[in-house]
Design a protein around this motif. Structure first.
Motif, PDB file in Angstrom:
ATOM      1  N   LEU A  52       0.829  -1.204   0.000  1.00 14.41           N
ATOM      2  CA  LEU A  52       0.000   0.000   0.000  1.00 14.41           C
ATOM      3  C   LEU A  52       0.866   1.258   0.000  1.00 14.41           C
ATOM      4  N   VAL A  53       1.846   1.294   0.870  1.00 17.60           N
ATOM      5  CA  VAL A  53       2.736   2.455   0.957  1.00 17.60           C
ATOM      6  C   VAL A  53       3.526   2.610  -0.347  1.00 17.60           C
ATOM      7  N   GLY A 101       2.731   1.487  -3.339  1.00 17.97           N
ATOM      8  CA  GLY A 101       1.812   1.874  -4.403  1.00 17.97           C
ATOM      9  C   GLY A 101       1.403   3.333  -4.314  1.00 17.97           C
ATOM     10  N   ARG A 102       1.144   3.797  -3.110  1.00 19.10           N
ATOM     11  CA  ARG A 102       0.685   5.169  -2.942  1.00 19.10           C
ATOM     12  C   ARG A 102       1.783   6.188  -3.211  1.00 19.10           C
ATOM     13  N   TYR A 103       2.969   5.952  -2.677  1.00 19.42           N
ATOM     14  CA  TYR A 103       4.009   6.980  -2.727  1.00 19.42           C
ATOM     15  C   TYR A 103       5.028   6.792  -3.846  1.00 19.42           C
ATOM     16  N   ASN A 115       2.301   6.026  -7.257  1.00 21.10           N
ATOM     17  CA  ASN A 115       1.239   7.038  -7.316  1.00 21.10           C
ATOM     18  C   ASN A 115      -0.096   6.419  -7.755  1.00 21.10           C
ATOM     19  N   ALA A 116      -0.316   5.167  -7.357  1.00 18.93           N
ATOM     20  CA  ALA A 116      -1.553   4.446  -7.651  1.00 18.93           C
ATOM     21  C   ALA A 116      -1.880   3.570  -6.438  1.00 18.93           C
ATOM     22  N   THR A 117      -2.778   4.049  -5.601  1.00 21.94           N
ATOM     23  CA  THR A 117      -3.119   3.342  -4.367  1.00 21.94           C
ATOM     24  C   THR A 117      -3.879   2.058  -4.666  1.00 21.94           C
ATOM     25  N   THR A 122      -6.545  -0.371  -4.029  1.00 27.46           N
ATOM     26  CA  THR A 122      -7.782  -0.205  -3.264  1.00 27.46           C
ATOM     27  C   THR A 122      -8.212  -1.463  -2.510  1.00 27.46           C
ATOM     28  N   GLU A 177      -7.356  -2.455   1.950  1.00 30.65           N
ATOM     29  CA  GLU A 177      -8.176  -2.244   3.142  1.00 30.65           C
ATOM     30  C   GLU A 177      -9.088  -3.433   3.410  1.00 30.65           C
TER      31      GLU A 177
END
Length: 179
Positions: free
Chosen positions: A47-48, A50-52, A55-57, A59, A62
Motif C-alpha cells: 500500500l505504501v 503503491g501510494r508513494y 502514485n496508484a493506491t 484499493t 483495506e
C-alpha cells in the motif's frame, strides 16, 4: 503447556490424547495468525509503495486487511484461552483463599465457554446470512468477515471446557491459579 506426561490411568490417558490434540490445534492457529500478521505487514508495505512510489493506491488492501485482522483477533484470542495468556484481572483471585480461588477459576472458565458458545452460534448465523453477498474490490463472500468469529468462538468453547475437564480430573497445571 498443559499436558502431564507422567500421569497414568484411563481418564488421564484420555486427557493426554485430548491435550495433544488441542495443543496441535493451538499450534495450527498460531501458524495461521502468524502468517496473517506477516501478510498484513506485506500488504501494507505494498500500500505504501503503491501510494508513494507508483502514485496508484491499491484499493483492495483495506478489505484484505480487515479480513486478516479478524483472523488475528479471534483465532489469536482462542489460542490465548488455550495457553491461559488471555487478558485477565487476577487481583481478587490472588487475594482469595485457595478454595475460593478454585471457585473463581471454575466460574471464569464457565463464562469463557459460554461466551465462546455465543460467538460460535451468532457468528455462524452472521456468516450464513452474509455468505451470498460479495466484499467489494476483492470479490469474496462477505461471510468470510465473520467466519473467524465463528471459528474462534468454537475454539474458545472447546479450550475453556478442556480447562474445566482438566480441573475436574486434578490435572490443571495452571500454577498461578490453583493451589
Amino acid at each position: 503447556m498443559t499436558t502431564d506426561p507422567d500421569a497414568g490411568g484411563k481418564p488421564r490417558d484420555f486427557m493426554r490424547v485430548v491435550d495433544a490434540l488441542l495443543d496441535s490445534v493451538a499450534m495450527i492457529c498460531r501458524v495461521i495468525t502468524g502468517l496473517s500478521l506477516v501478510g498484513l505487514t506485506v500488504i501494507f508495505g505494498w500500500l505504501v509503495y503503491g501510494r508513494y512510489v507508483l502514485n496508484a493506491t491499491p484499493t483492495w488492501v483495506e478489505q484484505v486487511a480487515l479480513l486478516l485482522v479478524m483472523v488475528i483477533a479471534f483465532i489469536g484470542a482462542a489460542v490465548g484461552v488455550h495457553e491461559h495468556t488471555h487478558l485477565a484481572v487476577t487481583g481478587f483471585r490472588t487475594l482469595a483463599p485457595p478454595w475460593l480461588r478454585t471457585v473463581f477459576v471454575v466460574v471464569t472458565d464457565l463464562l469463557m465457554a459460554g461466551f465462546g458458545l455465543l460467538m460460535l452460534i451468532y457468528g455462524a448465523r452472521l456468516t450464513a446470512f452474509k455468505w451470498d453477498s460479495m466484499i467489494p474490490l476483492i470479490h469474496v463472500p462477505e461471510g468470510l468477515r465473520s467466519l473467524p468469529l465463528t471459528i474462534g468462538g468454537g475454539l474458545i468453547t472447546v479450550f475453556a471446557l478442556a480447562h474445566l475437564l482438566r480441573l475436574a480430573l486434578g490435572r490443571d497445571l495452571r500454577s498461578d491459579i490453583i493451589s
